[in-house]
Design a protein around this motif. Structure first.
Motif, PDB file in Angstrom:
ATOM      1  N   ARG A  42       0.836  -1.210   0.000  1.00 12.71           N
ATOM      2  CA  ARG A  42       0.000   0.000   0.000  1.00 12.71           C
ATOM      3  C   ARG A  42       0.864   1.251   0.000  1.00 12.71           C
ATOM      4  O   ARG A  42       0.596   2.204  -0.726  1.00 12.71           O
ATOM      5  CB  ARG A  42      -0.919  -0.012   1.237  1.00 12.71           C
ATOM      6  N   ALA A  43       1.914   1.263   0.817  1.00 10.70           N
ATOM      7  CA  ALA A  43       2.793   2.429   0.882  1.00 10.70           C
ATOM      8  C   ALA A  43       3.569   2.610  -0.419  1.00 10.70           C
ATOM      9  O   ALA A  43       3.847   3.734  -0.832  1.00 10.70           O
ATOM     10  CB  ALA A  43       3.754   2.289   2.060  1.00 10.70           C
ATOM     11  N   ALA A  44       3.901   1.508  -1.084  1.00  5.30           N
ATOM     12  CA  ALA A  44       4.714   1.569  -2.295  1.00  5.30           C
ATOM     13  C   ALA A  44       3.956   2.083  -3.504  1.00  5.30           C
ATOM     14  O   ALA A  44       4.565   2.331  -4.549  1.00  5.30           O
ATOM     15  CB  ALA A  44       5.291   0.187  -2.594  1.00  5.30           C
ATOM     16  N   VAL A  45       2.648   2.277  -3.381  1.00  2.25           N
ATOM     17  CA  VAL A  45       1.876   2.822  -4.498  1.00  2.25           C
ATOM     18  C   VAL A  45       2.393   4.207  -4.872  1.00  2.25           C
ATOM     19  O   VAL A  45       2.478   4.560  -6.055  1.00  2.25           O
ATOM     20  CB  VAL A  45       0.374   2.872  -4.142  1.00  2.25           C
ATOM     21  N   PRO A  47       5.640   5.978  -3.428  1.00  5.11           N
ATOM     22  CA  PRO A  47       6.732   5.969  -2.449  1.00  5.11           C
ATOM     23  C   PRO A  47       7.274   7.348  -2.097  1.00  5.11           C
ATOM     24  O   PRO A  47       7.804   7.534  -0.997  1.00  5.11           O
ATOM     25  CB  PRO A  47       7.795   5.103  -3.123  1.00  5.11           C
ATOM     26  N   VAL A  48       7.145   8.328  -2.992  1.00  4.06           N
ATOM     27  CA  VAL A  48       7.607   9.679  -2.653  1.00  4.06           C
ATOM     28  C   VAL A  48       6.681  10.302  -1.612  1.00  4.06           C
ATOM     29  O   VAL A  48       7.129  10.887  -0.626  1.00  4.06           O
ATOM     30  CB  VAL A  48       7.704  10.552  -3.915  1.00  4.06           C
ATOM     31  N   ALA A  49       5.373  10.158  -1.804  1.00  8.86           N
ATOM     32  CA  ALA A  49       4.422  10.653  -0.806  1.00  8.86           C
ATOM     33  C   ALA A  49       4.573   9.915   0.509  1.00  8.86           C
ATOM     34  O   ALA A  49       4.335  10.473   1.587  1.00  8.86           O
ATOM     35  CB  ALA A  49       2.998  10.521  -1.327  1.00  8.86           C
ATOM     36  N   ALA A  50       5.000   8.653   0.443  1.00  7.19           N
ATOM     37  CA  ALA A  50       5.128   7.812   1.636  1.00  7.19           C
ATOM     38  C   ALA A  50       6.512   7.874   2.265  1.00  7.19           C
ATOM     39  O   ALA A  50       6.790   7.117   3.203  1.00  7.19           O
ATOM     40  CB  ALA A  50       4.797   6.368   1.281  1.00  7.19           C
ATOM     41  N   ALA A  51       7.365   8.778   1.793  1.00  5.05           N
ATOM     42  CA  ALA A  51       8.764   8.766   2.230  1.00  5.05           C
ATOM     43  C   ALA A  51       8.919   8.889   3.739  1.00  5.05           C
ATOM     44  O   ALA A  51       9.810   8.282   4.338  1.00  5.05           O
ATOM     45  CB  ALA A  51       9.539   9.885   1.528  1.00  5.05           C
ATOM     46  N   LEU A  52       8.061   9.673   4.395  1.00  2.00           N
ATOM     47  CA  LEU A  52       8.194   9.868   5.832  1.00  2.00           C
ATOM     48  C   LEU A  52       7.787   8.621   6.625  1.00  2.00           C
ATOM     49  O   LEU A  52       8.149   8.485   7.796  1.00  2.00           O
ATOM     50  CB  LEU A  52       7.366  11.074   6.285  1.00  2.00           C
ATOM     51  N   LEU A  53       7.045   7.721   5.995  1.00  2.00           N
ATOM     52  CA  LEU A  53       6.667   6.468   6.641  1.00  2.00           C
ATOM     53  C   LEU A  53       7.602   5.333   6.274  1.00  2.00           C
ATOM     54  O   LEU A  53       7.574   4.271   6.908  1.00  2.00           O
ATOM     55  CB  LEU A  53       5.248   6.038   6.239  1.00  2.00           C
ATOM     56  N   ALA A  54       8.439   5.537   5.257  1.00  2.00           N
ATOM     57  CA  ALA A  54       9.122   4.433   4.589  1.00  2.00           C
ATOM     58  C   ALA A  54       9.968   3.585   5.522  1.00  2.00           C
ATOM     59  O   ALA A  54       9.902   2.352   5.494  1.00  2.00           O
ATOM     60  CB  ALA A  54       9.986   4.979   3.447  1.00  2.00           C
ATOM     61  N   GLU A  55      10.784   4.217   6.365  1.00  2.00           N
ATOM     62  CA  GLU A  55      11.655   3.433   7.238  1.00  2.00           C
ATOM     63  C   GLU A  55      10.850   2.612   8.235  1.00  2.00           C
ATOM     64  O   GLU A  55      11.221   1.482   8.576  1.00  2.00           O
ATOM     65  CB  GLU A  55      12.637   4.347   7.961  1.00  2.00           C
ATOM     66  N   TYR A  56       9.744   3.164   8.706  1.00  2.00           N
ATOM     67  CA  TYR A  56       8.893   2.428   9.639  1.00  2.00           C
ATOM     68  C   TYR A  56       8.240   1.235   8.943  1.00  2.00           C
ATOM     69  O   TYR A  56       8.131   0.150   9.521  1.00  2.00           O
ATOM     70  CB  TYR A  56       7.825   3.355  10.215  1.00  2.00           C
ATOM     71  N   VAL A  57       7.813   1.446   7.700  1.00  2.00           N
ATOM     72  CA  VAL A  57       7.208   0.354   6.938  1.00  2.00           C
ATOM     73  C   VAL A  57       8.238  -0.731   6.653  1.00  2.00           C
ATOM     74  O   VAL A  57       7.962  -1.929   6.788  1.00  2.00           O
ATOM     75  CB  VAL A  57       6.591   0.892   5.632  1.00  2.00           C
ATOM     76  N   GLU A  58       9.458  -0.323   6.284  1.00  2.00           N
ATOM     77  CA  GLU A  58      10.513  -1.288   5.999  1.00  2.00           C
ATOM     78  C   GLU A  58      10.891  -2.094   7.241  1.00  2.00           C
ATOM     79  O   GLU A  58      11.339  -3.237   7.145  1.00  2.00           O
ATOM     80  CB  GLU A  58      11.757  -0.568   5.466  1.00  2.00           C
ATOM     81  N   ALA A  59      10.704  -1.487   8.430  1.00  2.00           N
ATOM     82  CA  ALA A  59      11.105  -2.142   9.679  1.00  2.00           C
ATOM     83  C   ALA A  59      10.013  -3.022  10.270  1.00  2.00           C
ATOM     84  O   ALA A  59      10.217  -3.638  11.327  1.00  2.00           O
ATOM     85  CB  ALA A  59      11.525  -1.088  10.703  1.00  2.00           C
ATOM     86  N   LEU A  60       8.862  -3.116   9.628  1.00  2.00           N
ATOM     87  CA  LEU A  60       7.733  -3.832  10.216  1.00  2.00           C
ATOM     88  C   LEU A  60       8.048  -5.298  10.524  1.00  2.00           C
ATOM     89  O   LEU A  60       7.550  -5.854  11.502  1.00  2.00           O
ATOM     90  CB  LEU A  60       6.516  -3.750   9.295  1.00  2.00           C
ATOM     91  N   LEU A 227      20.385  12.377   4.568  1.00  2.00           N
ATOM     92  CA  LEU A 227      19.334  11.521   4.018  1.00  2.00           C
ATOM     93  C   LEU A 227      18.499  11.093   5.215  1.00  2.00           C
ATOM     94  O   LEU A 227      18.772  10.084   5.871  1.00  2.00           O
ATOM     95  CB  LEU A 227      19.939  10.327   3.277  1.00  2.00           C
ATOM     96  N   GLY A 228      17.468  11.878   5.511  1.00  2.00           N
ATOM     97  CA  GLY A 228      16.722  11.706   6.747  1.00  2.00           C
ATOM     98  C   GLY A 228      15.919  10.432   6.798  1.00  2.00           C
ATOM     99  O   GLY A 228      15.771   9.825   7.861  1.00  2.00           O
ATOM    100  N   THR A 229      15.360  10.010   5.670  1.00  2.00           N
ATOM    101  CA  THR A 229      14.637   8.744   5.597  1.00  2.00           C
ATOM    102  C   THR A 229      15.057   8.004   4.337  1.00  2.00           C
ATOM    103  O   THR A 229      15.288   8.620   3.292  1.00  2.00           O
ATOM    104  CB  THR A 229      13.102   8.945   5.571  1.00  2.00           C
ATOM    105  N   VAL A 230      15.144   6.697   4.444  1.00  2.00           N
ATOM    106  CA  VAL A 230      15.476   5.843   3.304  1.00  2.00           C
ATOM    107  C   VAL A 230      14.577   4.617   3.370  1.00  2.00           C
ATOM    108  O   VAL A 230      14.553   3.903   4.378  1.00  2.00           O
ATOM    109  CB  VAL A 230      16.956   5.409   3.323  1.00  2.00           C
ATOM    110  N   GLY A 231      13.847   4.366   2.300  1.00  2.00           N
ATOM    111  CA  GLY A 231      12.990   3.193   2.252  1.00  2.00           C
ATOM    112  C   GLY A 231      12.087   3.224   1.042  1.00  2.00           C
ATOM    113  O   GLY A 231      11.855   4.286   0.450  1.00  2.00           O
ATOM    114  N   LEU A 232      11.603   2.059   0.644  1.00  2.00           N
ATOM    115  CA  LEU A 232      10.695   1.925  -0.495  1.00  2.00           C
ATOM    116  C   LEU A 232      11.296   2.494  -1.775  1.00  2.00           C
ATOM    117  O   LEU A 232      10.598   2.988  -2.646  1.00  2.00           O
ATOM    118  CB  LEU A 232       9.351   2.611  -0.203  1.00  2.00           C
TER     119      LEU A 232
END
Length: 302
Positions: A42-45, A47-60, A227-232
């Motif tokens: 869902r977040a990967a639909v 990923p730029v809009a979801a960037a602030l969530l990305a690391e949390y999603v990757e860590a699930l 690079l404050g957040t990295v993911g997706l």
């Protein structure tokens, strides 16, 4: 017999805290309940809009705390959208009923945040629902262009910009504090040692870039960014700063080009950031480096 107009149906609050709409309850549940792969997809639909969530999603998969901080709006088995509820509240792709259910969830739990931030239409729709609970804002930034680049920068990189090292921390941390204070209006050091630990972690992860020159009083940071957040597949640039004494010399755009090269070579194919629309000089710098606008963010500083 006279017919009276029917009353317009309104959302009904259930005792469980769910929001009843169109016969189906909208509930807010933790990501661990929904499933890692489903939330990630869902977040990967976007990923730029979801960037602030990305690391949390990757860590699930590995981090139980992330499973509690990433929230999902559900109607029956349908995943409507996501939200990060950590230090910041970050809604993503929630329909109106999902925003209302999220607001009810936050109020019921009595949660507080440093900011409400994310895609502008989400933030600006959620804010009226939480204004009374979260209190008066320190500042509302309603128009922050969201930019991205997925190719090499449009200009040459500054060869003096390099990855930061622990030996740079004595001058890097004061530069980061100066940037934060200038941007937000107060020193991050007032909240304890968390900010310094965060900078040290980014340095150790290779996610801090810096240009250091000799100044009148010795070594000084001329340019820096993290690079404050990295993911997706996205690396989001944060904390871009040029020393006041060196502004106006055209250093920021080549510095950003170096950041883009580093991010794409080591972390993610897409590099993103967001910036206040009134910061025309920064916008010009990012466009010169090759960024393009793909959306709009908003931030409510609390």
């Amino acid at each position: 017999m006279r017919e009276w107009p029917r009353r317009r149906s309104r959302p009904r609050r259930e005792r469980s805290g769910h929001l009843q709409l169109a016969g189906e309850p909208v509930s807010i549940v933790e990501a661990g309940v929904v499933g890692v792969e489903r939330v990630r997809a869902r977040a990967a639909v976007d990923p730029v809009a979801a960037a602030l969530l990305a690391e949390y999603v990757e860590a699930l998969s590995d981090n139980v705390y992330s499973r509690a901080q990433v929230l999902c709006a559900m109607r029956s088995e349908e995943l409507l959208g996501l939200c990060l509820a950590a230090g910041n509240l970050v809604p993503l792709d929630l329909p109106p009923e999902g925003l209302e259910a999220l607001a009810e969830h936050v109020r019921r739990r009595g949660q507080r945040f440093s900011s409400l931030v994310g895609p502008a239409e989400q933030v600006l729709a959620l804010w009226p629902l939480l204004r009374r609970h979260l209190g008066p804002p320190r500042e509302v930034r309603s128009d922050q262009p969201s930019l991205m680049i997925d190719h090499d920068p449009a200009i040459g990189a500054d060869p003096r910009v390099r990855q930061s090292t622990p030996e740079d921390l004595d001058i890097l941390i004061p530069a980061c504090v100066a940037m934060f204070t200038e941007e937000v209006g107060y020193s991050p050091l007032t909240a304890g040692g968390g900010y310094e630990r965060r900078i040290k972690a980014l340095v150790n992860q290779g996610r801090s870039l810096v240009r250091i020159d000799e100044g009148p009083r010795g070594r000084e940071v001329v340019f820096k960014a993290e690079l404050g957040t990295v993911g997706l597949g996205v690396a989001q640039v944060q904390g871009v700063w040029v020393h006041p004494r060196h502004r106006g010399r055209g250093l920021a755009a080549p510095g950003m080009a170096a950041v883009i090269h580093h991010a794409r070579a080591h972390f993610a194919p897409i590099v993103s950031l967001y910036v206040n629309s009134y910061n025309t000089s920064a916008l010009a710098t990012y466009h010169r480096a090759g960024f393009r606008q793909v959306g709009t963010f908003a931030t409510i500083l609390l």
